[in-house]
Design an enzyme around this catalytic site. Structure first.
Site, PDB file in Angstrom:
ATOM      1  N   GLU A  48      28.435 -47.019  30.955  1.00  0.00           N
ATOM      2  CA  GLU A  48      29.004 -48.269  30.741  1.00  0.00           C
ATOM      3  C   GLU A  48      29.462 -48.490  29.467  1.00  0.00           C
ATOM      4  O   GLU A  48      28.797 -48.334  28.236  1.00  0.00           O
ATOM      5  CB  GLU A  48      27.677 -49.288  30.777  1.00  0.00           C
ATOM      6  CG  GLU A  48      28.211 -50.779  30.744  1.00  0.00           C
ATOM      7  CD  GLU A  48      27.270 -51.845  30.292  1.00  0.00           C
ATOM      8  OE1 GLU A  48      27.498 -52.973  30.477  1.00  0.00           O
ATOM      9  OE2 GLU A  48      26.333 -51.470  29.388  1.00  0.00           O
ATOM     10  N   ASP A 106      23.362 -47.299  30.131  1.00  0.00           N
ATOM     11  CA  ASP A 106      23.541 -48.573  29.738  1.00  0.00           C
ATOM     12  C   ASP A 106      24.083 -48.565  28.242  1.00  0.00           C
ATOM     13  O   ASP A 106      23.750 -47.898  27.489  1.00  0.00           O
ATOM     14  CB  ASP A 106      22.378 -49.297  29.351  1.00  0.00           C
ATOM     15  CG  ASP A 106      22.302 -50.830  29.456  1.00  0.00           C
ATOM     16  OD1 ASP A 106      22.940 -51.637  30.070  1.00  0.00           O
ATOM     17  OD2 ASP A 106      21.977 -51.245  28.077  1.00  0.00           O
TER      18      ASP A 106
END
Ligand code: GLC
Length: 578
Positions: free
Chosen positions: A295, A209
């Site tokens: 990401e 993330d």
């Protein structure tokens, strides 16, 4: 000799676990639900699933606020459920990629509870604490004297005042998601320990993330104002994130993560596909048995730096190969097909530039949708969504698809009373809400579309045309979106030109996007021509002699083409060249 890895030749499918399949009737999806649908996924023809977070969490950001990095939240099930899911997935040859959230934890994580307890606590330095900015004596209370002008991605300043210790802590997202201090080696070790926990269970990789946000400027300098900011835009857009994003030191951490992951072996017996490895560079990148995905929302030139640098060879290691392996993320997520205007010229430009910018040995990838972005079919329309499917599954590089896109699912309207997403709650009406793309998967022609028990209330509303769009109905329709996805996935798997060959002659001719996929020297010797009409009018173009393999309308297979070709509006053709 190693060959291309599964994460290079395969297709990744993202599951948002709250919305995939509920088995206990609470209206929220769970791990057992995913296990129950593994046959669907294997039948669809994808190779790996990436599951958004299912760790223990207060669910302020629906699992992206982690309170324990090595557990399972009861709403999703138990660790035994996870073990069963992994076992059953592997039994079907499906890989499992976890979502890891390194940038921040929940404010309920024991580390943060410790950290906030006093300025002298041993874990104080695990998070980013700052004293009020020493300002001239303007009479303002300390709690208003923010350390700098950094903004939260979810609205308002990124600093939260802590009454007890009279300092601020940084939160790039919700105030319940304090940012960890990745400059602290002890924090890194703790996080790597959590990664090892899952690696030892034999997960196949991580999607990290907000990987480009991990490190912040040491001096906490102010960000420059965004000259293009205007009222009505989200708060975050008011400054340019120069000092709290994409900092150079981030790469050191990515390299550490990669080193750790590369120290683990394969999780499944390797299917060695020798002829797929085109060059020495590609063969060397195949040393990673587990995949590190980042990401990263950055322009292409910066994005490709996350592949890392050529690995240095230590004196004890083998002599330097002609092309050293890269040390960064295996797949820095490429979101540019989502962010770019749906126009042939814009997409051709993205593909060409990306191919040019990739470092030697860097493997391309493309993403068409995720749990943070409007649904593809809503953004570009149902017809173009079929063209997009052909695009994603015929480009060179690993495709990542979002659950439900294979059904053509659309954004579900969310009334103010139904809003669940904190991004929308914090900044209502500015287009930040992510609930519409997180609606439940449509399985069968039954109440709640089979997502949950008929009498249960799903956590988000079910898309209104579930009766026509569900997977069971589409499965028996030879022209459905699901049938198109299944066909394209099967072709991509079957032809090494499609999953491993080069891409050439990427061009836009008016609304037609065209490119060729080139057979491997020792491959299946079929070259493919892709012709996609992204416009709203019939178009004509030219094509070398060949045979149509599939069209987006699933109607023209077997037809011969040579010379001039007519393509309907919103139609795509995959042609095997003679
Ligand atoms: C990532 C996730 C998003 C989440 C945010 C904070 O962007 O994809 O859903 O809200 O990080 O963790």
């Amino acid at each position: 000799m190693a060959a291309l890895q599964w994460w290079q030749t395969g297709v990744i499918y993202q599951i948002y676990p709250r919305s995939f399949q509920d088995t206990d009737g609470d209206g929220v999806g769970d791990l057992r639900g995913i296990t129950a649908r593994l046959d669907y996924l294997a039948g669809l023809g994808v190779d790996a699933i990436w599951i958004s977070p299912f760790y223990p969490s207060p669910m302020k950001d629906f699992g992206y606020d982690v309170a324990d990095y090595t557990g399972v939240d009861p709403v999703f099930g138990t660790m035994e459920d996870f073990d069963a899911l992994l076992r059953e997935a592997h039994a079907r040859g499906l890989r499992v990629i976890l979502d890891f959230v390194p940038n921040h934890s929940s404010d309920q994580h024991p580390w943060f509870v410790e950290s906030r307890s006093s300025t002298t606590n041993a874990m104080r330095d695990w998070y980013l604490w700052c004293k009020p900015r020493p300002l001239s004596d303007d009479g303002r209370p300390a709690r208003e004297q923010l350390p700098n002008n950094w903004m939260s991605h979810f609205g308002g300043p990124a600093w939260q005042w802590d009454k007890r210790t009279e300092q601020f802590y940084l939160h790039s997202f919700l105030k319940e998601q304090p940012d960890l201090n990745w400059r602290n080696p002890v924090v890194r070790e703790a996080m790597y320990g959590a990664m090892r926990f899952w690696m030892e269970k034999c997960v196949d990789g991580f999607r990290m993330d907000v990987l480009w946000l991990l490190i912040k400027d040491k001096e906490f300098r102010d960000n420059p104002p965004n000259p293009e900011y205007h009222a009505g835009m989200r708060d975050f857009a008011s400054t340019l994130p120069v000092y709290n994003a994409n900092r150079p030191e981030t790469h050191e951490i990515v390299a550490e993560m990669r080193g750790l992951m590369d120290s683990y072996g394969p999780t499944l017996p390797e299917h060695v596909d020798l002829k797929s490895a085109e060059t020495t560079m590609e063969r060397r990148s195949a040393q990673s048995h587990r995949v590190l995905i980042g990401e990263i929302y950055l322009p292409l030139p910066e994005l490709v730096t996350y592949y890392g640098l050529p690995r240095k060879q230590g004196p004890a290691e083998a002599p330097a190969p002609e092309t050293p392996e890269l040390n960064g993320a295996n797949l820095p997520f490429n979101f540019h097909l989502i962010l770019t205007e749906w126009k042939a010229s814009a997409i051709a430009e993205i593909v060409r530039r990306y191919e040019q910018l990739l470092p030697p040995g860097g493997w391309p990838n493309y993403v068409l949708g995720n749990h943070d972005q409007p649904r593809l079919a809503s953004r570009i329309g149902a017809k173009q969504a079929r063209v997009a499917a052909m695009l994603l599954l015929t480009l060179r590089g690993t495709p990542t698809m979002y659950y439900g896109d294979e059904l053509g699912m659309e954004d579900v309207p969310i009334s103010p009373a139904q809003v669940r997403d904190p991004a929308e709650k914090n900044e209502p009406g500015r287009g930040c809400g992510r609930d519409p793309e997180r609606a439940p998967m449509l399985w069968v022609n039954a109440p709640n579309a089979g997502f949950t028990a008929p009498d249960a209330t799903p956590w988000l509303p079910i898309e209104s045309d579930w009766a026509a769009k569900n997977a069971a109905v589409q499965r028996s329709d030879s022209k459905s979106m699901l049938t198109l996805y299944r066909r394209l996935l099967a072709l991509r798997r079957q032809h090494d030109t499609l999953h491993a060959g080069a891409i050439a002659e990427v061009a836009a001719e008016g609304d037609v996007l065209r490119y060729r996929r080139v057979a491997l020297p020792k491959g299946d010797s079929t070259d493919f021509q892709v012709l996609l009409n992204l416009g709203t009018a019939v178009a004509t173009t030219r094509c070398a002699p060949g045979t149509v393999v599939v069209t987006t309308m699933l109607d023209g297979a077997g037809a011969r083409v040579e010379g001039e070709v007519t393509i309907e509006a919103g139609e795509g053709l995959l042609i095997a060249l003679d």
